[in-house]
Structures are given as structure tokens and as C-alpha cells.
Write a protein that holds these residues in place. Structure first.
Motif, PDB file in Angstrom:
ATOM      1  N   TYR A  68      -8.665   8.002  -1.809  1.00 23.56           N
ATOM      2  CA  TYR A  68      -8.553   8.742  -3.065  1.00 23.56           C
ATOM      3  C   TYR A  68      -7.186   8.534  -3.709  1.00 23.56           C
ATOM      4  O   TYR A  68      -7.076   8.424  -4.934  1.00 23.56           O
ATOM      5  N   ILE A  69      -6.150   8.449  -2.884  1.00 18.96           N
ATOM      6  CA  ILE A  69      -4.818   8.145  -3.422  1.00 18.96           C
ATOM      7  C   ILE A  69      -4.814   6.765  -4.074  1.00 18.96           C
ATOM      8  O   ILE A  69      -4.316   6.589  -5.190  1.00 18.96           O
ATOM      9  N   ALA A  70      -5.371   5.781  -3.371  1.00 17.47           N
ATOM     10  CA  ALA A  70      -5.420   4.419  -3.901  1.00 17.47           C
ATOM     11  C   ALA A  70      -6.249   4.357  -5.174  1.00 17.47           C
ATOM     12  O   ALA A  70      -5.856   3.711  -6.155  1.00 17.47           O
ATOM     13  N   ARG A  71      -7.407   5.009  -5.166  1.00 12.15           N
ATOM     14  CA  ARG A  71      -8.301   4.960  -6.326  1.00 12.15           C
ATOM     15  C   ARG A  71      -7.642   5.541  -7.570  1.00 12.15           C
ATOM     16  O   ARG A  71      -7.684   4.940  -8.649  1.00 12.15           O
ATOM     17  N   ILE A  72      -7.003   6.698  -7.422  1.00 12.52           N
ATOM     18  CA  ILE A  72      -6.390   7.372  -8.571  1.00 12.52           C
ATOM     19  C   ILE A  72      -5.175   6.612  -9.075  1.00 12.52           C
ATOM     20  O   ILE A  72      -5.044   6.321 -10.267  1.00 12.52           O
ATOM     21  N   ARG A  73      -4.269   6.248  -8.160  1.00 10.42           N
ATOM     22  CA  ARG A  73      -3.022   5.615  -8.573  1.00 10.42           C
ATOM     23  C   ARG A  73      -3.233   4.166  -9.027  1.00 10.42           C
ATOM     24  O   ARG A  73      -2.579   3.698  -9.962  1.00 10.42           O
ATOM     25  N   VAL A 100      -6.384   2.167  11.537  1.00  8.76           N
ATOM     26  CA  VAL A 100      -5.022   2.342  11.023  1.00  8.76           C
ATOM     27  C   VAL A 100      -4.718   1.323   9.929  1.00  8.76           C
ATOM     28  O   VAL A 100      -3.966   1.596   8.990  1.00  8.76           O
ATOM     29  N   SER A 101      -5.315   0.134  10.022  1.00  9.31           N
ATOM     30  CA  SER A 101      -5.126  -0.857   8.977  1.00  9.31           C
ATOM     31  C   SER A 101      -5.748  -0.397   7.668  1.00  9.31           C
ATOM     32  O   SER A 101      -5.165  -0.583   6.590  1.00  9.31           O
ATOM     33  N   ILE A 102      -6.934   0.195   7.737  1.00 17.21           N
ATOM     34  CA  ILE A 102      -7.570   0.733   6.533  1.00 17.21           C
ATOM     35  C   ILE A 102      -6.665   1.762   5.877  1.00 17.21           C
ATOM     36  O   ILE A 102      -6.437   1.743   4.660  1.00 17.21           O
ATOM     37  N   VAL A 103      -6.128   2.677   6.687  1.00 10.58           N
ATOM     38  CA  VAL A 103      -5.273   3.745   6.152  1.00 10.58           C
ATOM     39  C   VAL A 103      -4.049   3.171   5.453  1.00 10.58           C
ATOM     40  O   VAL A 103      -3.758   3.503   4.292  1.00 10.58           O
ATOM     41  N   TYR A 104      -3.324   2.286   6.138  1.00  8.02           N
ATOM     42  CA  TYR A 104      -2.069   1.786   5.570  1.00  8.02           C
ATOM     43  C   TYR A 104      -2.298   0.789   4.433  1.00  8.02           C
ATOM     44  O   TYR A 104      -1.466   0.698   3.518  1.00  8.02           O
ATOM     45  N   THR A 105      -3.391   0.059   4.464  1.00  2.40           N
ATOM     46  CA  THR A 105      -3.693  -0.829   3.342  1.00  2.40           C
ATOM     47  C   THR A 105      -3.979  -0.016   2.085  1.00  2.40           C
ATOM     48  O   THR A 105      -3.471  -0.324   1.001  1.00  2.40           O
ATOM     49  N   LEU A 106      -4.775   1.038   2.223  1.00  6.99           N
ATOM     50  CA  LEU A 106      -5.084   1.892   1.076  1.00  6.99           C
ATOM     51  C   LEU A 106      -3.831   2.602   0.568  1.00  6.99           C
ATOM     52  O   LEU A 106      -3.620   2.710  -0.653  1.00  6.99           O
ATOM     53  N   LEU A 107      -2.991   3.081   1.495  1.00  9.11           N
ATOM     54  CA  LEU A 107      -1.733   3.701   1.077  1.00  9.11           C
ATOM     55  C   LEU A 107      -0.845   2.680   0.366  1.00  9.11           C
ATOM     56  O   LEU A 107      -0.185   3.001  -0.630  1.00  9.11           O
ATOM     57  N   GLY A 108      -0.828   1.449   0.895  1.00  5.74           N
ATOM     58  CA  GLY A 108      -0.036   0.398   0.271  1.00  5.74           C
ATOM     59  C   GLY A 108      -0.514   0.099  -1.142  1.00  5.74           C
ATOM     60  O   GLY A 108       0.295  -0.084  -2.064  1.00  5.74           O
ATOM     61  N   ILE A 109      -1.835   0.062  -1.340  1.00  6.38           N
ATOM     62  CA  ILE A 109      -2.392  -0.170  -2.675  1.00  6.38           C
ATOM     63  C   ILE A 109      -2.006   0.963  -3.612  1.00  6.38           C
ATOM     64  O   ILE A 109      -1.564   0.737  -4.746  1.00  6.38           O
ATOM     65  N   GLY A 110      -2.151   2.193  -3.126  1.00  7.49           N
ATOM     66  CA  GLY A 110      -1.853   3.348  -3.969  1.00  7.49           C
ATOM     67  C   GLY A 110      -0.387   3.458  -4.340  1.00  7.49           C
ATOM     68  O   GLY A 110      -0.046   3.745  -5.496  1.00  7.49           O
ATOM     69  N   GLY A 159      -9.049  11.890  13.151  1.00  7.07           N
ATOM     70  CA  GLY A 159      -7.852  11.997  12.316  1.00  7.07           C
ATOM     71  C   GLY A 159      -7.659  10.775  11.436  1.00  7.07           C
ATOM     72  O   GLY A 159      -7.303  10.888  10.253  1.00  7.07           O
ATOM     73  N   LEU A 160      -7.915   9.594  11.985  1.00  2.99           N
ATOM     74  CA  LEU A 160      -7.761   8.363  11.210  1.00  2.99           C
ATOM     75  C   LEU A 160      -8.827   8.250  10.123  1.00  2.99           C
ATOM     76  O   LEU A 160      -8.554   7.745   9.025  1.00  2.99           O
ATOM     77  N   VAL A 161     -10.037   8.721  10.412  1.00  3.81           N
ATOM     78  CA  VAL A 161     -11.097   8.711   9.397  1.00  3.81           C
ATOM     79  C   VAL A 161     -10.722   9.638   8.240  1.00  3.81           C
ATOM     80  O   VAL A 161     -10.879   9.288   7.054  1.00  3.81           O
ATOM     81  N   ILE A 162     -10.203  10.821   8.570  1.00  6.30           N
ATOM     82  CA  ILE A 162      -9.769  11.754   7.518  1.00  6.30           C
ATOM     83  C   ILE A 162      -8.654  11.130   6.690  1.00  6.30           C
ATOM     84  O   ILE A 162      -8.655  11.198   5.450  1.00  6.30           O
ATOM     85  N   TRP A 163      -7.703  10.484   7.361  1.00  2.34           N
ATOM     86  CA  TRP A 163      -6.613   9.816   6.658  1.00  2.34           C
ATOM     87  C   TRP A 163      -7.154   8.703   5.761  1.00  2.34           C
ATOM     88  O   TRP A 163      -6.649   8.477   4.650  1.00  2.34           O
ATOM     89  N   ALA A 164      -8.163   7.976   6.230  1.00  6.68           N
ATOM     90  CA  ALA A 164      -8.741   6.892   5.436  1.00  6.68           C
ATOM     91  C   ALA A 164      -9.353   7.425   4.144  1.00  6.68           C
ATOM     92  O   ALA A 164      -9.209   6.817   3.074  1.00  6.68           O
ATOM     93  N   VAL A 165     -10.036   8.558   4.249  1.00  2.00           N
ATOM     94  CA  VAL A 165     -10.635   9.174   3.057  1.00  2.00           C
ATOM     95  C   VAL A 165      -9.545   9.615   2.082  1.00  2.00           C
ATOM     96  O   VAL A 165      -9.623   9.344   0.873  1.00  2.00           O
ATOM     97  N   VAL A 166      -8.511  10.278   2.609  1.00  2.00           N
ATOM     98  CA  VAL A 166      -7.401  10.723   1.762  1.00  2.00           C
ATOM     99  C   VAL A 166      -6.703   9.526   1.113  1.00  2.00           C
ATOM    100  O   VAL A 166      -6.419   9.523  -0.093  1.00  2.00           O
TER     101      VAL A 166
END
Length: 233
Positions: free
Chosen positions: A218-223, A127-137, A208-215
């Protein structure tokens, strides 16, 4: 390259007191849990675990991005041999490790036990991976914490709704949409030390968390590249 970036981020984070403050927040949460009677811990510990690794991390990574924008460190990624994708992965890895440390402190202090800690560590890591990447994006587009406050508040509110649904307060069928929010599968891991959670449920939650991490990656990378590296407004 990533290892060097992790060390650099760690040094900067310690010197700027960002990471020590993060750990102090975890200590504070653990001490706050001592005020609750033992029968309330199965309810309160998971919500503190959701807040610490995910929501606090989401806020802190935004703060780091803003500081590094002002220092020109991120802009330099466009003209240096440092791979900006490595920058994203290094920051995500470091904050995930810090989140695990924080989660272990909350469990150890708040429950005076480490029973079920493997579930907590796994859930926290994902969950930390997911929210950190979302935070970056998400934070990449903004210049300071004032601009970031509204989206940050929105993410926090939405991320806490699964906790309300899990405990039976949102019973309408429409609220099943909350299953797709990443904090919901993480909640299963955080409840596992206190109640029986089937292996099948934990497997689906991890998937589900792995799928979210991948998504989220990609959000973080693009934005991040568009708004932070290239500087598009």
C-alpha cells in the motif's frame, strides 16, 4: 500482462548489468564466508542473508526506478494501457526470484551445504517482497541516488539492529520495539538451518512478514502513483 512485464524487466536488467551485478554480489558474499571458521558461520551467514535479499535489493530497486524515470518509461505509465500496479508487482516478483537465487548461492558457497535451504528460501522470498516494495515506495519521490542515499542508509541501519538485539547486545526492554522491523522475523528463518527454531516462532515470523508485505504494498502503490506516475514533487 505481469508475465510480459517480468520478461521485459529481466531483459532490461540483464542488458544494463544490474541483475548480473546483483548475482556477482551474492557470489562475493559466499566467497567472503569461506574466510570464516566454521564455528562463526551460524552468526555470519544470517547477516549476509539479511543484507543480500533485503538491503541490497532495497538499493537496487531504487536504482532501477531512477533509471526508468530518466528514460521516461515510468512517466509513460500514465498514458499507456499498462497497469502501473502490474508494473510494481512484476518488479517485486522478479527481484524476489533474484534474491532467492542470491541467497541459495550464499548458502551453497559459504557453507558448502544446502541443509536448511527451505527456511532460507521462504525467509528470503518474504523479506525481499517487503524491502522491494518499500524501496519502490520510498525511492519514488527522489530523482537520483544522491537524494535517495540518506533514507537508504537509515533503512539499512535500522534493519541491522534486530541482528544486534538477537545476539544480546541491546538488552533494555525498550529494544523489544525492534520485533516490528521486518528483518527480525526474517532472521528467524535465516537462523533455522543452524539452530532449533520452533514451528510456532516461524509461523509468527511468516505472519509478520505477510502483514509487512501488505503494508509495504500500500505504501508503494500510493507513493509510486503520486510521485512517479503523476510526477508530484
Amino acid at each position: 500482462m505481469i508475465g510480459r512485464l517480468v520478461r521485459t524487466n529481466l531483459i532490461i536488467g540483464v542488458r544494463s548489468y544490474v541483475y548480473p551485478i546483483y548475482i556477482l554480489i551474492a557470489l562475493a558474499y559466499g566467497l567472503m564466508l569461506l574466510a570464516f571458521p566454521e564455528q562463526y558461520l551460524p552468526t555470519m551467514v544470517p547477516i549476509f542473508l539479511i543484507i543480500e535479499p533485503s538491503l541490497v535489493g532495497f538499493m537496487f530497486v531504487g536504482t532501477e526506478i531512477f533509471a526508468e524515470k530518466k528514460d521516461g518509461a515510468i512517466g509513460a505509465l500514465a498514458v499507456t494501457p499498462i497497469e502501473w500496479r502490474s508494473y510494481i508487482l512484476a518488479k517485486t516478483f522478479l527481484l524476489s526470484i533474484l534474491s532467492i537465487v542470491g541467497a541459495v548461492l550464499i548458502m551453497a558457497i559459504g557453507t558448502r551445504s544446502l541443509s536448511g535451504i527451505p527456511y532460507v528460501v521462504i525467509g528470503t522470498f518474504f523479506v525481499s517482497i517487503v524491502y522491494t516494495l518499500l524501496g519502490i515506495g520510498i525511492s519514488a519521490r527522489y530523482r537520483d541516488l544522491d537524494d535517495y542515499f540518506v533514507p537508504m542508509l537509515g533503512v539499512m541501519i535500522v534493519s541491522l539492529l534486530p541482528f544486534v538485539h538477537y545476539h544480546g547486545y541491546l538488552t533494555h526492554e525498550v529494544w523489544k520495539i525492534l520485533y516490528v522491523i521486518p528483518s527480525y522475523p526474517a532472521l528467524h528463518f535465516f537462523k533455522a538451518p543452524f539452530e532449533e527454531i520452533s514451528r510456532n516462532t516461524l509461523t509468527w515470523s511468516a505472519s509478520g512478514l505477510v502483514i509487512w508485505a501488505v503494508v509495504a504494498y500500500y505504501i508503494a502503490r500510493i507513493r509510486f502513483y503520486k510521485y512517479a506516475v503523476e510526477g508530484v514533487r
